[in-house]
Design an enzyme around this catalytic site. Structure first.
Site, mmCIF file in Angstrom:
data_model
loop_
_atom_site.group_PDB
_atom_site.id
_atom_site.type_symbol
_atom_site.label_atom_id
_atom_site.label_comp_id
_atom_site.label_asym_id
_atom_site.label_seq_id
_atom_site.Cartn_x
_atom_site.Cartn_y
_atom_site.Cartn_z
ATOM 1 N N TYR A 100 0.840 -1.189 0.000
ATOM 2 C CA TYR A 100 0.000 0.000 0.000
ATOM 3 C C TYR A 100 0.879 1.244 0.000
ATOM 4 O O TYR A 100 1.798 1.363 0.818
ATOM 5 C CB TYR A 100 -0.915 0.001 1.230
ATOM 6 N N SER A 101 0.644 2.164 -0.945
ATOM 7 C CA SER A 101 1.339 3.441 -1.006
ATOM 8 C C SER A 101 2.858 3.223 -1.081
ATOM 9 O O SER A 101 3.334 2.611 -2.029
ATOM 10 C CB SER A 101 0.916 4.298 0.196
#
Length: 249
Positions: free
Chosen positions: A128-129
């Protein structure tokens, strides 16, 4: 299939386990997947004004940046320009930070490799990210090691949630599709949000992947891990299809 899960900047293994729980529950319900979690090595503090957003610490990053650059980068990525292509958007944005180098990305790659040595049955990765950026960087490094040293890659498929393009472990610079011939050649699922202010980075990551093996999933919201029941059920089906594709390869 077992997935190694990498949180975003200022996250931790514990917080990402909570964020990802609905998708984990969905995929574990029929034994499609299992999960293990890691986190960055650098303990840090969120940029000024983001304390409430990231919640109580400790907070971690996979790469370490100088405090001044970290605050500037946070402002820039929230207000990305709208250039002609995702790659040009990245270049325009990062021109504002000419000294930015992810020079320690190799440390993050080695940390993931060490974790995978301990988790010998891991075949997939979820990021994520910042975690997606590091996961993509790790996959490209595995492909390089396969070409140069004949070492068989471990990662067979990947889920990238609101990610950014990978980092070249030699230069510390972002890998952009119109500047390289490198392609992430495994099945990938790209979870994006139409309202994400950093969507250009997400699409720049998508463009580095083999288009015949890359699937886009838009949850319609911002820079977040989807948790709404119907959305997660639909995403679970996309991930199951990706896993089946990877196993058949």
């Amino acid at each position: 299939m077992k997935f190694l899960c990498l949180p975003g900047a200022y996250g931790s293994a514990e917080t990402f386990r909570v964020q990802l729980a609905p998708l984990c529950d969905q995929l574990e319900s029929d034994t499609s997947a299992s999960f293990c979690f890691t986190q960055g090595s650098f303990e840090t503090v969120p940029p000024s004004g983001f304390d409430e957003y990231f919640g109580p610490g400790p907070h971690y990053r996979f790469v370490q940046l100088e405090k001044g650059i970290e605050d500037e980068l946070a402002d820039i990525v929230r207000l990305l320009p709208n250039a002609e292509t995702p790659e040009e958007t990245m270049r325009v944005a990062l021109k504002q930070l000419p000294d930015l180098r992810y020079s320690q990305v190799w440390r993050a790659i080695e940390k993931i490799r060490k974790t995978m040595d301990e988790e010998v049955d891991v075949e997939g990765i979820i990021g994520y990210s910042e975690g997606a950026m590091i996961a993509a960087s790790f996959i490209l490094d595995e492909q390089r090691r396969s070409r140069e040293e004949g070492i068989e890659p471990r990662i067979k498929c990947a889920v990238f949630i609101s990610g950014w393009p990978p980092i070249d472990s030699n230069t510390g610079l972002l890998v952009l599709s119109d500047e390289t011939e490198d392609v992430i050649d495994i099945p990938t699922c790209h979870v994006i949000g139409a309202l994400d202010p950093m969507i250009h980075g997400t699409m720049a990551l998508y463009n580095v992947c083999d288009p015949d093996r890359a699937e886009l999933f838009d949850h319609g919201h911002g820079h977040l891990v989807p948790r709404e029941e119907r959305t997660v059920k639909e995403l679970g089906q996309v991930v199951r299809t990706m896993i089946a594709f990877a196993k058949a390869a």
